[in-house]
Scaffold this motif. Structure first.
Motif, PDB file in Angstrom:
ATOM      1  N   CYS A  97       0.823  -1.207   0.000  1.00  0.00           N
ATOM      2  CA  CYS A  97       0.000   0.000   0.000  1.00  0.00           C
ATOM      3  C   CYS A  97       0.860   1.261   0.000  1.00  0.00           C
ATOM      4  N   VAL A  98       0.188   2.386  -0.214  1.00  0.00           N
ATOM      5  CA  VAL A  98       0.802   3.711  -0.201  1.00  0.00           C
ATOM      6  C   VAL A  98       0.203   4.481   0.969  1.00  0.00           C
ATOM      7  N   ILE A  99       1.060   4.994   1.853  1.00  0.00           N
ATOM      8  CA  ILE A  99       0.603   5.712   3.048  1.00  0.00           C
ATOM      9  C   ILE A  99       1.053   7.161   2.978  1.00  0.00           C
ATOM     10  N   LEU A 100       0.105   8.064   3.074  1.00  0.00           N
ATOM     11  CA  LEU A 100       0.397   9.495   3.112  1.00  0.00           C
ATOM     12  C   LEU A 100       0.508   9.944   4.560  1.00  0.00           C
ATOM     13  N   VAL A 101       1.583  10.678   4.871  1.00  0.00           N
ATOM     14  CA  VAL A 101       1.772  11.234   6.209  1.00  0.00           C
ATOM     15  C   VAL A 101       1.892  12.752   6.081  1.00  0.00           C
ATOM     16  N   ALA A 102       1.019  13.473   6.777  1.00  0.00           N
ATOM     17  CA  ALA A 102       1.039  14.936   6.726  1.00  0.00           C
ATOM     18  C   ALA A 102       0.680  15.480   8.099  1.00  0.00           C
ATOM     19  N   SER A 103       1.257  16.609   8.444  1.00  0.00           N
ATOM     20  CA  SER A 103       0.988  17.240   9.733  1.00  0.00           C
ATOM     21  C   SER A 103      -0.189  18.197   9.628  1.00  0.00           C
ATOM     22  N   VAL A 104      -0.991  18.252  10.684  1.00  0.00           N
ATOM     23  CA  VAL A 104      -2.134  19.149  10.727  1.00  0.00           C
ATOM     24  C   VAL A 104      -1.697  20.603  10.626  1.00  0.00           C
ATOM     25  N   VAL A 105      -0.575  20.923  11.276  1.00  0.00           N
ATOM     26  CA  VAL A 105      -0.024  22.275  11.240  1.00  0.00           C
ATOM     27  C   VAL A 105       1.419  22.207  10.731  1.00  0.00           C
ATOM     28  N   PRO A 106       1.952  23.290  10.190  1.00  0.00           N
ATOM     29  CA  PRO A 106       3.341  23.275   9.703  1.00  0.00           C
ATOM     30  C   PRO A 106       4.329  22.917  10.813  1.00  0.00           C
ATOM     31  N   ASP A 107       5.400  22.238  10.435  1.00  0.00           N
ATOM     32  CA  ASP A 107       6.467  21.856  11.360  1.00  0.00           C
ATOM     33  C   ASP A 107       5.946  21.006  12.507  1.00  0.00           C
ATOM     34  N   GLY A 108       4.993  20.131  12.204  1.00  0.00           N
ATOM     35  CA  GLY A 108       4.413  19.301  13.243  1.00  0.00           C
ATOM     36  C   GLY A 108       5.059  17.937  13.419  1.00  0.00           C
ATOM     37  N   GLY A 109       6.062  17.620  12.620  1.00  0.00           N
ATOM     38  CA  GLY A 109       6.772  16.351  12.782  1.00  0.00           C
ATOM     39  C   GLY A 109       6.404  15.272  11.790  1.00  0.00           C
ATOM     40  N   ALA A 110       5.734  15.616  10.698  1.00  0.00           N
ATOM     41  CA  ALA A 110       5.326  14.599   9.718  1.00  0.00           C
ATOM     42  C   ALA A 110       6.536  13.918   9.071  1.00  0.00           C
ATOM     43  N   SER A 111       7.584  14.676   8.796  1.00  0.00           N
ATOM     44  CA  SER A 111       8.762  14.088   8.145  1.00  0.00           C
ATOM     45  C   SER A 111       9.430  13.065   9.053  1.00  0.00           C
ATOM     46  N   PHE A 112       9.470  13.341  10.340  1.00  0.00           N
ATOM     47  CA  PHE A 112      10.002  12.397  11.327  1.00  0.00           C
ATOM     48  C   PHE A 112       9.165  11.119  11.348  1.00  0.00           C
ATOM     49  N   VAL A 113       7.858  11.269  11.404  1.00  0.00           N
ATOM     50  CA  VAL A 113       6.967  10.112  11.449  1.00  0.00           C
ATOM     51  C   VAL A 113       7.052   9.314  10.148  1.00  0.00           C
ATOM     52  N   ALA A 114       7.048   9.986   9.015  1.00  0.00           N
ATOM     53  CA  ALA A 114       7.119   9.301   7.722  1.00  0.00           C
ATOM     54  C   ALA A 114       8.410   8.497   7.595  1.00  0.00           C
ATOM     55  N   LEU A 115       9.520   9.108   7.950  1.00  0.00           N
ATOM     56  CA  LEU A 115      10.823   8.442   7.862  1.00  0.00           C
ATOM     57  C   LEU A 115      10.862   7.193   8.731  1.00  0.00           C
ATOM     58  N   ASN A 116      10.422   7.317   9.967  1.00  0.00           N
ATOM     59  CA  ASN A 116      10.520   6.187  10.888  1.00  0.00           C
ATOM     60  C   ASN A 116       9.465   5.119  10.641  1.00  0.00           C
ATOM     61  N   LEU A 117       8.343   5.508  10.075  1.00  0.00           N
ATOM     62  CA  LEU A 117       7.375   4.500   9.658  1.00  0.00           C
ATOM     63  C   LEU A 117       7.963   3.656   8.538  1.00  0.00           C
ATOM     64  N   ALA A 118       8.616   4.302   7.578  1.00  0.00           N
ATOM     65  CA  ALA A 118       9.278   3.567   6.498  1.00  0.00           C
ATOM     66  C   ALA A 118      10.389   2.673   7.056  1.00  0.00           C
ATOM     67  N   ALA A 119      11.138   3.179   8.041  1.00  0.00           N
ATOM     68  CA  ALA A 119      12.198   2.387   8.663  1.00  0.00           C
ATOM     69  C   ALA A 119      11.616   1.154   9.351  1.00  0.00           C
TER      70      ALA A 119
END
Length: 279
Positions: A97-119
């Motif tokens: 599957c393809v999972i989209l990760v986005a933060s509700v507000v800017p600089d909310g940590g989505a990139s951290f969550v996306a990276l570690n979910l992939a890891a």
């Protein structure tokens, strides 16, 4: 009651949502995410293609980069992302599957969550992970690539002569690959909404049945990118920085998401111990 309403109700009970409208500040992505959402379906295990690995990050590098690894001291963080992975697999059933990760507000940590979910997906020797940096205006994942980045997502979407193989890079982890954003572009939404982008995602998903794709996207408060990507993703996770988003902000980000795709809300940067609550 919708999934969003259930998530908000539980978060409100735990005081994870800010009551007054806060001033949104830049918050470094940290640890201990909290997931809400989902139904139970069977997980899937399959055969993965053989992948070469030219370089691999040391544990000290992973720690500095805030990337999880299997025997790290703070097991709560690792288990948080393992639970997320399991929850996604239960919802996906016998397919990748393809999972989209986005933060509700800017600089909310989505990139951290996306990276570690992939890891976390890459932990499993029967699976591979592909992280795509879809933040074309403000790339976040370039640091994972060793050496120069000659081509990324923007370059592929703008030039017909750029091949898929030229934009996929090693990310320093076994069974983990990255497509960096590439050259910055102010036409990010138009690129992400293009036929070439849709065809790319279909190709990447279909080529290897054990490849799980994570899209790192800008906040819906910043652009329409997340709304566009939600249409081509199978599932959507919203990231909320602990105590820094109101219910109205969460509703604003979630209102355009297909109910069947919405997995839940990840509360990032929590001060309390690890907790997971399912709908």
């Amino acid at each position: 009651m919708s999934k969003v309403e259930k998530a908000l109700q539980k978060a409100r009970a735990m005081d994870d949502i800010a009551q007054p409208v806060p001033t949104v500040a830049s918050v470094a992505a940290q640890e201990k995410p909290l997931v809400l959402g989902g139904k139970e379906l069977s997980a899937y295990t399959a055969q993965i293609p053989r992948m070469t690995q030219k370089f691999q990050m040391e544990k000290s590098d992973l720690k500095e980069a805030k990337i999880i690894y299997q025997d790290m001291e703070d097991t709560r963080v690792v288990e948080s992302f393992r639970h997320m992975r399991t929850h996604i697999l239960q919802n996906a059933g016998p397919k990748n599957c393809v999972i989209l990760v986005a933060s509700v507000v800017p600089d909310g940590g989505a990139s951290f969550v996306a990276l570690n979910l992939a890891a976390a997906f890459a932990f499993d020797e029967t699976k591979t992970a592909l992280l795509i940096d879809c933040r074309l205006r403000d790339p976040q994942q370039d640091r994972l690539v060793a050496g120069d980045i000659h081509y990324g997502l923007t370059d592929y979407l703008e030039a017909e002569d750029v091949d898929v193989g030229q934009i996929i890079h090693e990310g320093g982890l076994p069974r983990f690959r990255l497509i960096p954003a590439g050259r910055r572009s102010d036409a990010g939404t138009e690129h992400l909404d293009s036929r070439r982008m849709r065809d790319l995602i279909s190709h990447l998903r279909d080529r290897y049945p054990d490849r799980y794709i994570v899209l790192d996207a800008a906040s819906p408060a910043e652009s329409a990118d997340a709304a566009v990507l939600a249409e081509i993703a199978d599932f959507v996770l919203l990231v909320v920085p602990y105590g820094k988003a109101t219910e109205s902000q969460i509703w604003g980000a979630a209102k355009g998401i297909d109910e069947q795709k919405f997995l839940g809300v990840v509360f990032n940067d929590q001060p309390q111990p690890r907790r997971i609550i399912w709908n």
